[in-house]
Write a protein that holds these residues in place. Structure first.
Motif, PDB file in Angstrom:
ATOM      1  N   MET B  21       0.961  -1.284   0.237  1.00 33.24           N
ATOM      2  CA  MET B  21       0.209  -0.210   0.115  1.00 33.24           C
ATOM      3  C   MET B  21       0.945   1.158  -0.057  1.00 33.24           C
ATOM      4  SD  MET B  21      -2.524  -1.331   2.775  1.00 33.24           S
ATOM      5  CE  MET B  21      -1.461  -2.880   3.185  1.00 33.24           C
ATOM      6  N   ASN B  22       0.311   2.238  -0.709  1.00 34.20           N
ATOM      7  CA  ASN B  22       1.108   3.562  -0.785  1.00 34.20           C
ATOM      8  C   ASN B  22       0.513   4.444  -0.164  1.00 34.20           C
ATOM      9  OD1 ASN B  22       3.391   2.147  -2.496  1.00 34.20           O
ATOM     10  ND2 ASN B  22       1.502   1.921  -3.799  1.00 34.20           N
ATOM     11  N   CYS B  23       1.378   5.626   0.132  1.00 36.01           N
ATOM     12  CA  CYS B  23       0.728   6.842   0.882  1.00 36.01           C
ATOM     13  C   CYS B  23       1.494   8.001   0.217  1.00 36.01           C
ATOM     14  CB  CYS B  23       0.827   6.709   2.405  1.00 36.01           C
ATOM     15  SG  CYS B  23       0.586   8.290   3.246  1.00 36.01           S
ATOM     16  N   SER B  24       0.695   9.126  -0.201  1.00 33.22           N
ATOM     17  CA  SER B  24       1.289  10.398  -0.485  1.00 33.22           C
ATOM     18  C   SER B  24       0.878  11.389   0.255  1.00 33.22           C
ATOM     19  CB  SER B  24       1.243  10.593  -2.187  1.00 33.22           C
ATOM     20  OG  SER B  24      -0.128  10.761  -2.210  1.00 33.22           O
ATOM     21  N   TYR B  25       1.853  12.421   0.670  1.00 31.79           N
ATOM     22  CA  TYR B  25       1.455  13.346   1.502  1.00 31.79           C
ATOM     23  C   TYR B  25       1.892  14.742   0.612  1.00 31.79           C
ATOM     24  CZ  TYR B  25       6.279  12.658   3.114  1.00 31.79           C
ATOM     25  OH  TYR B  25       7.772  12.518   3.349  1.00 31.79           O
ATOM     26  N   LYS B  26       1.443  15.793   1.423  1.00 25.98           N
ATOM     27  CA  LYS B  26       1.788  17.134   0.731  1.00 25.98           C
ATOM     28  C   LYS B  26       2.729  17.931   1.483  1.00 25.98           C
ATOM     29  CE  LYS B  26      -3.004  17.272  -0.727  1.00 25.98           C
ATOM     30  NZ  LYS B  26      -4.283  17.611  -0.489  1.00 25.98           N
ATOM     31  N   THR B  27       2.871  18.053   2.701  1.00 29.73           N
ATOM     32  CA  THR B  27       3.956  18.947   3.150  1.00 29.73           C
ATOM     33  C   THR B  27       4.953  18.124   4.211  1.00 29.73           C
ATOM     34  OG1 THR B  27       2.600  19.091   5.332  1.00 29.73           O
ATOM     35  CG2 THR B  27       1.885  20.633   3.531  1.00 29.73           C
ATOM     36  N   SER B  28       5.854  19.021   4.408  1.00 29.86           N
ATOM     37  CA  SER B  28       7.026  18.323   5.090  1.00 29.86           C
ATOM     38  C   SER B  28       6.605  17.552   6.486  1.00 29.86           C
ATOM     39  CB  SER B  28       8.311  19.111   5.338  1.00 29.86           C
ATOM     40  OG  SER B  28       7.867  20.212   6.130  1.00 29.86           O
ATOM     41  N   ILE B  29       7.084  16.530   6.910  1.00 26.28           N
ATOM     42  CA  ILE B  29       6.807  16.111   8.092  1.00 26.28           C
ATOM     43  C   ILE B  29       7.777  15.656   9.004  1.00 26.28           C
ATOM     44  CG2 ILE B  29       4.741  14.751   7.055  1.00 26.28           C
ATOM     45  CD1 ILE B  29       6.489  12.140   6.680  1.00 26.28           C
ATOM     46  N   ASN B  30       7.444  15.351  10.492  1.00 27.67           N
ATOM     47  CA  ASN B  30       8.530  14.597  11.461  1.00 27.67           C
ATOM     48  C   ASN B  30       8.751  13.325  11.249  1.00 27.67           C
ATOM     49  OD1 ASN B  30       9.355  17.183  12.263  1.00 27.67           O
ATOM     50  ND2 ASN B  30       7.387  17.334  13.665  1.00 27.67           N
ATOM     51  N   ASN B  31       7.489  12.928  11.229  1.00 27.15           N
ATOM     52  CA  ASN B  31       7.186  11.238  11.211  1.00 27.15           C
ATOM     53  C   ASN B  31       5.915  11.067  10.444  1.00 27.15           C
ATOM     54  OD1 ASN B  31       5.120  10.872  13.442  1.00 27.15           O
ATOM     55  ND2 ASN B  31       6.733  11.917  14.525  1.00 27.15           N
ATOM     56  N   LEU B  32       5.728   9.640  10.126  1.00 28.59           N
ATOM     57  CA  LEU B  32       4.658   9.045   9.463  1.00 28.59           C
ATOM     58  C   LEU B  32       4.283   7.787  10.326  1.00 28.59           C
ATOM     59  CD1 LEU B  32       3.822   8.893   5.639  1.00 28.59           C
ATOM     60  CD2 LEU B  32       3.733   6.860   6.979  1.00 28.59           C
ATOM     61  N   GLN B  33       3.138   7.626  10.364  1.00 27.76           N
ATOM     62  CA  GLN B  33       2.821   6.486  10.896  1.00 27.76           C
ATOM     63  C   GLN B  33       1.581   5.541  10.172  1.00 27.76           C
ATOM     64  OE1 GLN B  33       1.591   6.912  15.114  1.00 27.76           O
ATOM     65  NE2 GLN B  33       2.449   8.883  15.137  1.00 27.76           N
ATOM     66  N   TRP B  34       1.702   4.279  10.263  1.00 29.68           N
ATOM     67  CA  TRP B  34       0.640   3.468   9.749  1.00 29.68           C
ATOM     68  C   TRP B  34      -0.242   2.971  10.821  1.00 29.68           C
ATOM     69  CZ3 TRP B  34      -0.468   2.802   4.627  1.00 29.68           C
ATOM     70  CH2 TRP B  34       0.445   3.278   3.611  1.00 29.68           C
TER      71      TRP B  34
END
Lengths: 114, 110
Positions: B21-34
């Motif tokens: 599964m893929n995830c795209s995001y728009k702005t800068s992040i500190n972390n990403l969780q699932w």
């Protein structure tokens, strides 16, 4: 085991009724959140609180208010329920401090407004 | 505001196959969780990857993060029927407000 408890799993309310959704966490977390989840829209943040008596609006606060009188309890209030507030409501909590802490969710409250 | 977009919206595979599964995001992040959500239940945290990490493993889960492309992927290896659920990526904001995507519905058939 960490626990976020939502008091009501299923509710049916009439249009115009005042509705209270209660959430309690037993992890001494500073942050608490209310999300609603709708098909195709994912989870949207309604309100959150980072301390007792503190609250901040999320992305969709209209028609909702919240109360956090005690650290462990965060209540979502629908002042006058409407049919477009039929949804699943999810409460969550996390510890304060730096980002990256796990957020713990309750089991959800299914609200139907008729 | 929706930060993450998962792709595909739905995925159907057989037991034993891998699911990506893929995830795209728009702005800068500190972390990403699932997170994972069984039908009609709350969400359960699976794994967190920080912005300075490229890959992370947890059991049968492998998460990658490409900050230059603002994308992440979740790989479930040797899937089981019990993996049937919806999977969401979430990016952090201030006060740890997570912004969730719309999710991928995974169906694993025996």
């Amino acid at each position: 085991d960490v626990k976020v408890t939502q008091s009501s799993r299923y509710l049916v309310k009439r249009t115009g009724e005042k509705v209270f959704l209660e959430c309690v966490q037993d992890m001494d977390h500073e942050n608490m959140f209310w999300y609603r989840q709708d098909p195709g829209l994912g989870l949207r943040l309604i309100y959150f609180s980072y301390d007792v008596k503190m609250k901040e609006k999320g992305d969709i606060p209209e028609g909702y208010s919240v109360s956090r009188e005690k650290k462990e309890r965060f209540s979502l209030i629908l002042e006058s329920a409407s049919t477009n507030q039929t949804s699943m409501y999810l409460c969550a909590s996390s510890s304060g401090g730096s980002s990256g802490n796990t957020i713990y969710f309750g089991e959800g409250s299914w609200l139907t407004v008729v | 505001s929706q930060q993450g977009e998962e792709d595909p919206q739905a995925l159907s595979i057989q037991e034993g196959e891998n699911a990506t599964m893929n995830c795209s995001y728009k702005t800068s992040i500190n972390n990403l969780q699932w997170y994972r959500q069984n039908s009609g239940r709350g969400l359960v945290h699976l794994i967190l990857i920080r912005s300075n990490e490229r890959e992370k493993h947890s059991g049968r889960l492998r998460v990658t993060l490409d900050t230059s492309k603002k994308s992440s992927s979740l790989l479930i290896t040797a899937s089981r029927a019990a993996d049937t659920a919806s999977y969401f990526c979430a990016t952090d904001g201030s006060f740890q407000k997570l912004v969730f995507g719309t999710g991928t519905r995974l169906l694993v058939s025996p």
